[in-house]
Write a protein that holds these residues in place. Structure first.
Motif, PDB file in Angstrom:
ATOM      1  N   GLY A   1       0.767  -1.235   0.000  1.00 37.68           N
ATOM      2  CA  GLY A   1       0.000   0.000   0.000  1.00 37.68           C
ATOM      3  C   GLY A   1       0.799   1.287   0.000  1.00 37.68           C
ATOM      4  N   VAL A   2       2.095   1.215  -0.231  1.00 38.73           N
ATOM      5  CA  VAL A   2       2.925   2.421  -0.147  1.00 38.73           C
ATOM      6  C   VAL A   2       2.546   3.427  -1.228  1.00 38.73           C
ATOM      7  CG1 VAL A   2       5.267   3.337  -0.224  1.00 38.73           C
ATOM      8  CG2 VAL A   2       4.830   1.154   0.905  1.00 38.73           C
ATOM      9  N   ALA A   3       2.604   3.014  -2.476  1.00 35.75           N
ATOM     10  CA  ALA A   3       2.334   3.937  -3.585  1.00 35.75           C
ATOM     11  C   ALA A   3       0.880   4.408  -3.577  1.00 35.75           C
ATOM     12  CB  ALA A   3       2.667   3.268  -4.916  1.00 35.75           C
TER      13      ALA A   3
ATOM     14  N   VAL B   1      10.680  13.170   2.709  1.00 36.21           N
ATOM     15  CA  VAL B   1      11.219  12.414   3.837  1.00 36.21           C
ATOM     16  C   VAL B   1      11.497  10.972   3.436  1.00 36.21           C
ATOM     17  CG1 VAL B   1      10.664  11.473   6.120  1.00 36.21           C
ATOM     18  CG2 VAL B   1      10.179  13.880   5.612  1.00 36.21           C
ATOM     19  N   ALA B   2      10.536  10.343   2.768  1.00 39.61           N
ATOM     20  CA  ALA B   2      10.687   8.937   2.395  1.00 39.61           C
ATOM     21  C   ALA B   2      11.840   8.732   1.421  1.00 39.61           C
ATOM     22  CB  ALA B   2       9.381   8.417   1.797  1.00 39.61           C
TER      23      ALA B   2
ATOM     24  N   ILE C   1       8.206   3.297   6.007  1.00 42.41           N
ATOM     25  CA  ILE C   1       7.732   3.412   7.389  1.00 42.41           C
ATOM     26  C   ILE C   1       7.969   4.815   7.936  1.00 42.41           C
ATOM     27  CG2 ILE C   1       8.115   2.606   9.749  1.00 42.41           C
ATOM     28  CD1 ILE C   1       8.762  -0.171   8.461  1.00 42.41           C
ATOM     29  N   VAL C   2       9.168   5.353   7.701  1.00 44.62           N
ATOM     30  CA  VAL C   2       9.467   6.712   8.165  1.00 44.62           C
ATOM     31  C   VAL C   2       8.538   7.714   7.478  1.00 44.62           C
ATOM     32  CG1 VAL C   2      11.206   8.543   8.157  1.00 44.62           C
ATOM     33  CG2 VAL C   2      11.846   6.215   8.802  1.00 44.62           C
ATOM     34  N   GLY C   3       8.273   7.499   6.197  1.00 47.26           N
ATOM     35  CA  GLY C   3       7.351   8.366   5.477  1.00 47.26           C
ATOM     36  C   GLY C   3       5.948   8.317   6.064  1.00 47.26           C
ATOM     37  N   ALA C   4       5.511   7.131   6.467  1.00 55.64           N
ATOM     38  CA  ALA C   4       4.183   6.982   7.067  1.00 55.64           C
ATOM     39  C   ALA C   4       4.090   7.759   8.382  1.00 55.64           C
ATOM     40  CB  ALA C   4       3.878   5.508   7.303  1.00 55.64           C
ATOM     41  N   VAL C   5       5.133   7.636   9.203  1.00 56.30           N
ATOM     42  CA  VAL C   5       5.155   8.385  10.473  1.00 56.30           C
ATOM     43  C   VAL C   5       5.188   9.883  10.204  1.00 56.30           C
ATOM     44  CG1 VAL C   5       6.484   8.835  12.568  1.00 56.30           C
ATOM     45  CG2 VAL C   5       6.262   6.490  11.709  1.00 56.30           C
TER      46      VAL C   5
END
Length: 204
Positions: A106-108, A128-129, A144-148
């Motif tokens: 589900g990233v993109a 950031v990502a 993960i860092v991008g999600a946060v």
């Protein structure tokens, strides 16, 4: 929600469920579910088929999230409903009925949803990502860092509560989908970008 809104959410789920990675890989004679991580996403396509197919899949998956929200807006549905359509597209991508309710992480598609709902947050998340991926060469870490970062940015920019909740749900789902990657990162066994490509399993 009205019946019209429910139908829009269901349509968004079907849009998200379109398995671009699996179909692109199949056109090359490869079963994407049987190579690498078995994940039907752009990163696994990159490692098994190369940059061109991976880029095509990434763009298609982003557009699934964008399209789900844009269609809801075109139907004059409220923004929270449009956001819910975006979430449905991500769920469809991750749990596609075309792949036995398996799929990607589900990233993109999440990025597409966030970028169209809140372009400024989307821009910050992308920066950031990408920086984290460049620094570590771990796609999973960057994701993960991008999600946060998406949650932090949404709260810092004082976005409406419903929007911050949607971003948090997407971030939580993304991190959950990466739970195996987190374990590999902790164990030091996660593969980096540029590592030896995975062996292809050709369809027969």
């Amino acid at each position: 929600m009205s019946l019209f809104a429910v139908l829009a959410v269901l349509i968004a789920y079907v849009i998200g469920a379109v398995p671009a990675a699996a179909w692109v890989a199949r056109s090359r004679g490869v079963d994407i579910r049987q190579v690498g991580s078995g994940n039907s996403g752009a990163t696994n396509v990159l490692r098994s088929l190369g940059k061109g197919p991976a880029l095509a899949v990434a763009i298609f998956d982003i557009l699934k999230g964008v399209l789900a929200v844009v269609i809801a807006r075109a139907l004059h549905l409220d923004e929270p409903v449009a956001a819910l359509c975006g979430v449905a597209a991500v769920v469809g991508h991750n749990f596609s009925p075309f792949l036995g309710f398996r799929g990607g992480k589900g990233v993109a598609t999440s990025f597409g949803v966030i970028a169209v709902l809140d372009p400024l947050t989307g821009l910050g998340v992308a920066a950031v990502a990408i920086f984290c991926m460049w620094l570590t060469r771990f796609v999973s870490a960057g994701s993960i860092v991008g999600a946060v970062a998406a949650v932090v940015l949404s709260l810092s920019l004082a976005r409406p509560l419903w929007l911050s909740l949607v971003v948090a749900v997407l971030a939580g789902l993304l991190i959950w989908q990466h739970r195996d990657n987190v374990r590999r990162l902790q164990a030091g066994t996660e593969r980096r970008l540029g590592d030896t490509p995975v062996e292809k399993k050709v369809l027969t």
